[in-house]
Design an enzyme around this catalytic site. Structure first.
Site, PDB file in Angstrom:
ATOM      1  CG  HIS A  60      -0.388   0.111   2.525  1.00 22.90           C
ATOM      2  ND1 HIS A  60       0.411  -0.853   3.086  1.00 22.90           N
ATOM      3  CD2 HIS A  60      -0.466   1.115   3.462  1.00 22.90           C
ATOM      4  CE1 HIS A  60       0.785  -0.472   4.303  1.00 22.90           C
ATOM      5  NE2 HIS A  60       0.281   0.720   4.546  1.00 22.90           N
ATOM      6  CG  HIS A  62       0.120   4.416   4.648  1.00 18.39           C
ATOM      7  ND1 HIS A  62      -0.617   3.656   5.505  1.00 18.39           N
ATOM      8  CD2 HIS A  62      -0.726   5.388   4.199  1.00 18.39           C
ATOM      9  CE1 HIS A  62      -1.852   4.141   5.584  1.00 18.39           C
ATOM     10  NE2 HIS A  62      -1.936   5.183   4.802  1.00 18.39           N
ATOM     11  CG  ASP A  64       4.923   3.163   7.357  1.00 17.80           C
ATOM     12  OD1 ASP A  64       4.005   3.670   6.680  1.00 17.80           O
ATOM     13  OD2 ASP A  64       4.737   2.217   8.144  1.00 17.80           O
ATOM     14  CG  HIS A  65       4.301   0.177   4.254  1.00 17.52           C
ATOM     15  ND1 HIS A  65       4.151  -1.114   4.689  1.00 17.52           N
ATOM     16  CD2 HIS A  65       3.861   0.977   5.262  1.00 17.52           C
ATOM     17  CE1 HIS A  65       3.618  -1.096   5.920  1.00 17.52           C
ATOM     18  NE2 HIS A  65       3.433   0.160   6.282  1.00 17.52           N
ATOM     19  CG  HIS A 117      -3.965   0.271   6.715  1.00 20.38           C
ATOM     20  ND1 HIS A 117      -3.884   0.860   7.953  1.00 20.38           N
ATOM     21  CD2 HIS A 117      -2.784   0.553   6.093  1.00 20.38           C
ATOM     22  CE1 HIS A 117      -2.715   1.478   8.070  1.00 20.38           C
ATOM     23  NE2 HIS A 117      -2.031   1.307   6.958  1.00 20.38           N
ATOM     24  CG  ASP A 134       0.747  -1.139   7.793  1.00 17.32           C
ATOM     25  OD1 ASP A 134       1.657  -1.944   8.037  1.00 17.32           O
ATOM     26  OD2 ASP A 134       0.920   0.095   7.724  1.00 17.32           O
ATOM     27  CG  HIS A 172       4.126  -1.513  11.430  1.00 22.91           C
ATOM     28  ND1 HIS A 172       4.906  -0.395  11.612  1.00 22.91           N
ATOM     29  CD2 HIS A 172       3.404  -1.288  10.317  1.00 22.91           C
ATOM     30  CE1 HIS A 172       4.650   0.482  10.652  1.00 22.91           C
ATOM     31  NE2 HIS A 172       3.744  -0.045   9.840  1.00 22.91           N
TER      32      HIS A 172
HETATM   33 FE    FE Z   1       2.825   0.963   8.113  1.00 20.31          FE
HETATM   34 ZN    ZN Z   2       0.100   1.747   6.492  1.00 22.83          ZN
END
Ligand code: FE
Ligand code: ZN
Length: 260
Positions: A60, A62, A64-65, A117, A134, A172
């Protein structure tokens, strides 16, 4: 090296609590990575282990990915697979439900749509392994940022229908905090306390609590246990109203967890 089963899967720690999963073919010294939130730790890992990168998979959009994508392309110009329903710069191969990804030397991966999400969130599945970003976490689930609770609930039900020995590679290290919530909403579930003990030991040794198995999740993850009367009773007490459907119980639990 095991010549019969040359595939291993390892985590690279990035950012505060993210894992970039690396699928490694030990025979051909090649690798596929999932959700690089940073480039440098990934490139260091590939260099240290003398691995050539063949592809990047994104669950996805985001940051942080995905923030590591430009640096990784700079290091090796490989295909980037990502969800069709999300705009992610540098994605070269869009994937959606039932698309099969064949990378030479690696298990065929199937994309599963698991919105909630984010709206286009996908998972990558091969018998025995699931990279779910996530959406499903160990003993928890992702926050509902873009989709609806009903979408998230059905995405989790879709994962729950996979074989129970499927290993769950989520993105995570949230497990202990999730288990504290699980123990609060289902205090009589002994498996949750057992899992708190085993995960606490792993974390004391600074080891990941992942992967888990779908079986463990079905036994201890409240978001896969919305049919349990004890969860309904505690969710009803918390929210102060009667909850008549599993989706309503799921929604109440997710909101409770948001402020836990
Ligand atoms: Fe994340
Ligand atoms: Zn995420």
């Amino acid at each position: 090296m095991d010549a019969l089963n040359p595939i291993t899967i390892k985590p690279i720690r990035t950012l505060k609590d993210n894992y970039v999963w690396v699928i490694i073919n030990n025979a051909s010294h090649t690798a596929v990575i999932i959700d690089p939130g940073e480039a440098d730790p990934v490139i260091t890992f590939l260099n240290d282990n003398k691995l050539s990168l063949l592809a990047v998979l994104i669950t996805h959009h985001h940051w942080d990915h995905t923030n590591g994508i430009p640096g990784i392309i700079n290091h090796s110009d490989v295909p980037i697979y990502g969800p069709a329903a999300e705009k992610i710069p540098s994605v070269t191969n869009i994937v959606f439900e039932n698309i099969q990804i064949d990378i030479p030397g690696f298990p065929t991966l199937q994309a599963l749509d698991i919105p909630g999400h984010t709206i286009g969130h996908i998972a990558y599945y091969s018998p025995g392994i699931l990279f779910c970003g996530d959406t499903l976490f160990a003993a928890g689930c992702g926050r509902i940022f873009e989709g609806t609770a009903a979408q998230m609930y059905s995405s989790l039900q879709k994962i729950a229908a996979l074989p129970e020995d499927t290993k769950i590679y989520c993105a995570h290290e949230y497990t202990l905090n999730n288990l504290r919530f699980a123990a609060t909403v289902e205090p009589s579930n002994k498996k949750i306390n057992e899992r708190i003990q085993s995960v606490t030991e792993l974390r004391h040794k600074n080891l990941p609590s992942l992967p888990s198995t779908l079986r463990e999740e079905k036994e201890t993850n409240p978001f896969l246990r919305c049919h349990e009367p004890e969860l309904r009773i505690h969710a009803e007490e918390h929210i102060g109203q009667t909850l008549t459907t599993p989706i309503a119980i799921f929604t109440a639990l997710r909101q409770w967890k948001n402020n836990f």
